[in-house]
Enzyme design. Structure first.
Site, PDB file in Angstrom:
ATOM      1  N   TRP A  12       1.146  -0.995  -0.171  1.00 35.04           N
ATOM      2  CA  TRP A  12      -0.035  -0.301   0.055  1.00 35.04           C
ATOM      3  C   TRP A  12       0.994   1.086  -0.076  1.00 35.04           C
ATOM      4  O   TRP A  12       0.482   2.512  -0.130  1.00 35.04           O
ATOM      5  CB  TRP A  12      -0.915  -0.025   1.371  1.00 35.04           C
ATOM      6  N   LYS A  13       2.291   1.434   0.144  1.00 34.23           N
ATOM      7  CA  LYS A  13       2.737   2.245   0.382  1.00 34.23           C
ATOM      8  C   LYS A  13       1.998   3.195   1.149  1.00 34.23           C
ATOM      9  O   LYS A  13       1.736   3.060   2.604  1.00 34.23           O
ATOM     10  CB  LYS A  13       3.569   3.020  -0.884  1.00 34.23           C
ATOM     11  N   GLU A 171      12.268  -6.271  -8.791  1.00 34.02           N
ATOM     12  CA  GLU A 171      11.393  -4.928  -9.050  1.00 34.02           C
ATOM     13  C   GLU A 171      12.258  -4.520  -9.853  1.00 34.02           C
ATOM     14  O   GLU A 171      13.360  -3.933  -9.171  1.00 34.02           O
ATOM     15  CB  GLU A 171      11.479  -4.422  -7.886  1.00 34.02           C
ATOM     16  N   GLY A 177       5.291   1.684 -10.550  1.00 33.79           N
ATOM     17  CA  GLY A 177       4.661   2.894 -11.066  1.00 33.79           C
ATOM     18  C   GLY A 177       4.340   3.332 -12.114  1.00 33.79           C
ATOM     19  O   GLY A 177       3.936   4.588 -12.159  1.00 33.79           O
ATOM     20  N   GLY A 238       2.088  -2.781  -5.713  1.00 34.58           N
ATOM     21  CA  GLY A 238       1.804  -1.502  -5.554  1.00 34.58           C
ATOM     22  C   GLY A 238      -0.045  -0.552  -5.758  1.00 34.58           C
ATOM     23  O   GLY A 238      -0.791  -1.076  -5.420  1.00 34.58           O
ATOM     24  N   GLY A 239       0.312   0.335  -7.338  1.00 36.56           N
ATOM     25  CA  GLY A 239      -1.346   1.080  -7.366  1.00 36.56           C
ATOM     26  C   GLY A 239      -2.185   0.118  -7.548  1.00 36.56           C
ATOM     27  O   GLY A 239      -3.359   0.151  -6.982  1.00 36.56           O
TER      28      GLY A 239
HETATM   29  C1  PEP Z   1       5.780  -1.508  -5.810  1.00 38.50           C
HETATM   30  O1  PEP Z   1       5.071  -1.143  -5.128  1.00 38.50           O
HETATM   31  O2  PEP Z   1       6.302  -2.784  -5.252  1.00 38.50           O
HETATM   32  C2  PEP Z   1       5.294  -1.637  -6.565  1.00 38.50           C
HETATM   33  C3  PEP Z   1       5.407  -2.795  -8.070  1.00 38.50           C
HETATM   34  O3  PEP Z   1       4.290  -0.128  -7.318  1.00 38.50           O
HETATM   35  P1  PEP Z   1       3.502  -0.522  -8.716  1.00 38.50           P
HETATM   36  O4  PEP Z   1       2.881  -2.135  -8.705  1.00 38.50           O
HETATM   37  O5  PEP Z   1       2.410   0.662  -8.284  1.00 38.50           O
HETATM   38  O6  PEP Z   1       4.718  -0.212  -9.722  1.00 38.50           O
END
Ligand code: PEP
Length: 255
Positions: A12-13, A171, A177, A238-239
């Site tokens: 969720w950050k 990642e 993001g 994330g998103g």
């Molecule tokens: C993350 O927060 O680790 C991520 C991969 O974000 P997103 O899915 O938004 O790219």
């Protein structure tokens, strides 16, 4: 040999109010997606939401909570920080370590991350260790060497029986993001490389048991394809983890 876990992890950050977070969990959990023994769903939420999340998932098989970080010292005069021991004392089973945002904005080095991993493992917390290269490295084609150093400097001091207890998230920073996802070929290639590097260090059997998640713009419409890669064991999201309908589809895409 133990079957390695397939995991959908939400990050969720620093998003959502407590009430919004509670509603999001309710919406996801009321979908009642039953998980097989080898599947897990993990919610990495802000510290003040950990206990609420833990009680939301308490009755659900293989749904867990995670912290997004912990401090690299055991305890002491570090105002504002949270230790692995504290997380363990409130029943948190997972902790994200070394997210690229922490590496970049909080200058977390590979050595500091090694300390965090040690503290998590000492406190029975499974670290979700993030690695991945920036765009400039990908453009030069030296991404394998780049992540190999991240693994070496943060992980390879761990003995085989401990390394089995960690989850790795690959990642690529250029995909986080940005809406720009690695292709399935790029993801599989790097995941296979990571597994071969782990095999060279710890042996094939151990490497085969480690879950390696992909992170970087995983969405409802690309999760199935990414997760179908043989060395991709789910995702760190994330998103798309902030929208119940999307995250539900991502959970359903687990192998
Ligand atoms: C993350 O927060 O680790 C991520 C991969 O974000 P997103 O899915 O938004 O790219």
């Amino acid at each position: 040999m133990r079957m390695r876990k397939q995991i959908a992890a939400a990050n969720w950050k620093m998003n959502l109010s407590f009430q919004q977070g509670e509603k999001l969990l309710d919406d996801i959990l009321t979908a009642k997606i039953a998980l097989a023994d080898h599947q897990e769903v993990i919610f990495a939420v802000p510290y003040p939401y950990l206990l609420m999340t833990r009680s939301e998932v308490a009755e659900e098989k293989n749904y867990y909570t995670a912290a997004q970080n912990c401090y690299h010292k055991k305890s002491g005069a570090y105002t504002g920080e949270v230790s692995a021991e504290m997380l363990h004392s409130i029943g948190v089973p997972y902790c994200v370590i070394g997210h690229s945002e922490r590496r970049e904005y909080f200058n977390e080095s590979n050595a500091v991350l090694a300390d965090k991993l040690n503290l998590c493992l000492e406190n029975f917390i499974t670290p979700i260790f993030c690695c991945g290269e920036p765009l400039s490295i990908r453009e030069k084609g030296t991404q394998n060497e780049f992540v190999a150093i991240q693994l070496k400097e943060s992980l390879y001091h761990l003995p085989a029986e401990k390394i089995k207890d960690i989850v790795i998230a690959y990642e690529p920073i250029w995909a986080i993001g940005t809406g720009k996802t690695a292709t399935t070929e790029q993801a599989q290639e790097m995941h296979a490389y990571l597994r071969s590097a782990l095999a060279a260090q710890y042996g094939k059997d151990i490497a085969a048991q480690i879950s390696i998640l992909y992170g970087g713009s995983v969405k409802a419409n690309n999760a199935k394809e990414l997760f179908s890669c043989p060395d991709v064991d789910g995702g760190l999201v994330g998103g798309a983890s902030l929208v119940a309908a999307d995250f539900i589809e991502i959970i359903k895409a687990l192998k």
